[in-house]
Design an enzyme around this catalytic site. Sequence first.
Site, PDB file in Angstrom:
ATOM      1  N   SER A   1       0.782  -1.227   0.000  1.00  0.00           N
ATOM      2  CA  SER A   1       0.000   0.000   0.000  1.00  0.00           C
ATOM      3  C   SER A   1       0.813   1.276   0.000  1.00  0.00           C
ATOM      4  O   SER A   1       0.302   2.329  -0.386  1.00  0.00           O
ATOM      5  CB  SER A   1      -0.947   0.003   1.201  1.00  0.00           C
ATOM      6  OG  SER A   1      -0.219  -0.049   2.422  1.00  0.00           O
TER       7      SER A   1
ATOM      8  N   HIS B   1      -5.335  -3.763  -3.024  1.00  0.00           N
ATOM      9  CA  HIS B   1      -4.903  -2.750  -3.994  1.00  0.00           C
ATOM     10  C   HIS B   1      -4.617  -3.336  -5.382  1.00  0.00           C
ATOM     11  O   HIS B   1      -4.011  -2.666  -6.223  1.00  0.00           O
ATOM     12  CB  HIS B   1      -3.650  -2.050  -3.480  1.00  0.00           C
ATOM     13  CG  HIS B   1      -3.866  -1.276  -2.215  1.00  0.00           C
ATOM     14  ND1 HIS B   1      -4.407  -0.010  -2.191  1.00  0.00           N
ATOM     15  CD2 HIS B   1      -3.635  -1.605  -0.921  1.00  0.00           C
ATOM     16  CE1 HIS B   1      -4.484   0.418  -0.944  1.00  0.00           C
ATOM     17  NE2 HIS B   1      -4.020  -0.531  -0.150  1.00  0.00           N
TER      18      HIS B   1
ATOM     19  N   LYS C   1     -12.038   0.018  -2.469  1.00  0.00           N
ATOM     20  CA  LYS C   1     -10.991   0.507  -3.365  1.00  0.00           C
ATOM     21  C   LYS C   1     -11.381   0.271  -4.820  1.00  0.00           C
ATOM     22  O   LYS C   1     -11.902   1.165  -5.472  1.00  0.00           O
ATOM     23  CB  LYS C   1      -9.659  -0.121  -2.990  1.00  0.00           C
ATOM     24  CG  LYS C   1      -9.226   0.299  -1.568  1.00  0.00           C
ATOM     25  CD  LYS C   1      -7.957  -0.345  -1.127  1.00  0.00           C
ATOM     26  CE  LYS C   1      -7.514   0.197   0.228  1.00  0.00           C
ATOM     27  NZ  LYS C   1      -8.447  -0.081   1.337  1.00  0.00           N
TER      28      LYS C   1
END
Length: 396
Positions: free
Chosen positions: A191, A219, A246
């Site tokens: 991240s 991610h 996300k």
Amino acid sequence: MTPDVAAGEDGLRRIWPDRVQARLDAIVDGGRWREPREFDALGPRGSLSGAPVVSFASNDYLGLSAHPAVIAAATAALERWGAGAGASRLVTGSRPVHTELEHALAEWKGTDAAVCFPTGFAANLGALSVLGGPDVRVLSDELNHASIIDGCRLSRAMCTIYRHCDTDHLSELLEAHPATPTVVVTDTVFSMDGDAAPVEEIAALCRRHGALLLLDEAHAVLGPHLPSSLTADPDLTLVRMGTLSKTLGALGGFLAGSRGVIDLMVNLARPYIFTTGLTPADAAAALAALGVLRSSEGDALVQRLSDLVARVRVPGPATPPSPIIPVILGSEQRALEASAALLADGLWVPAIRPPTVPVGTSRLRVTVSAAHTDEQVAKLVAALTPLRETMLAQAL
């Protein structure tokens, strides 16, 4: 009451106020003070303290939080079920949309089943606390997310950190205690640095040593994508963690895996059992976003994001590219000054400082979204160029 007694009582009353103030002072003195800043926005453009800015700090990588179909689904769920689930999932907090979302997530990830948690952080805590135990080893990458670190602490397991993305070190650790039940846990995209783990190499090691592999794919909007040969491998116990906030632009987290592992989570994971269920609106938004992602429109958004990332990132060995692009400046002060200069130019890129990143690696953490315009990205690249030239000159 004597003066000495009164002074002693006053000292006791000051223990916690003084302790709190001392810690706050240390944060300020170290250049690490933080506080929320209100960003009035729908998408990357909005208002910060009354000034117009474009954010390059969001994890809404595909811009789906503002997609009309996602907003419409959340609105319909609000009208049908209200604002909250009203209870934990195992009491009266489950709605049809939760089940539909979990089935869709399992299909997307190529697993038997999935279970949702209120946040991705809670999903990692739940996974590791259930899979761990005093007789279990957990091997964790040194740059894993804070939720994994805290999950390791809660797991009551024998936890060992392996060097970042170092499969040779991981192999040595796996070979050291071959008969001990072992969990290997790693982010697939890290991240703060945006680099990718060698997932297929790690999976091969886990298969060879009978270790369970827990992958945090929060991610991984641009990859690494797992081949079906890995997800369907009967000799690999694989648990996939993801977020709904996300790639999908909603809120929540999930675990996907075999029916047995997911049933275990439902029955034993305290962050699932003892908290109110994911709101119906968030579940509906995530379900609608997943529908967009798995359509031709989703393919176009992913390609758009990939193209924009290529314009911002410095060419290098990182594969696949990530929407997380660090600009490492070193000291907290340099990162704060660079962030302030960008903000004065209408670009919001917050400074990331310890303890989020190691001391001496304070940085700007740029994140790109498919919702950014070409003009916004061009302005960002122009603003970052002098910073990068200075970094390069210092490295020579």
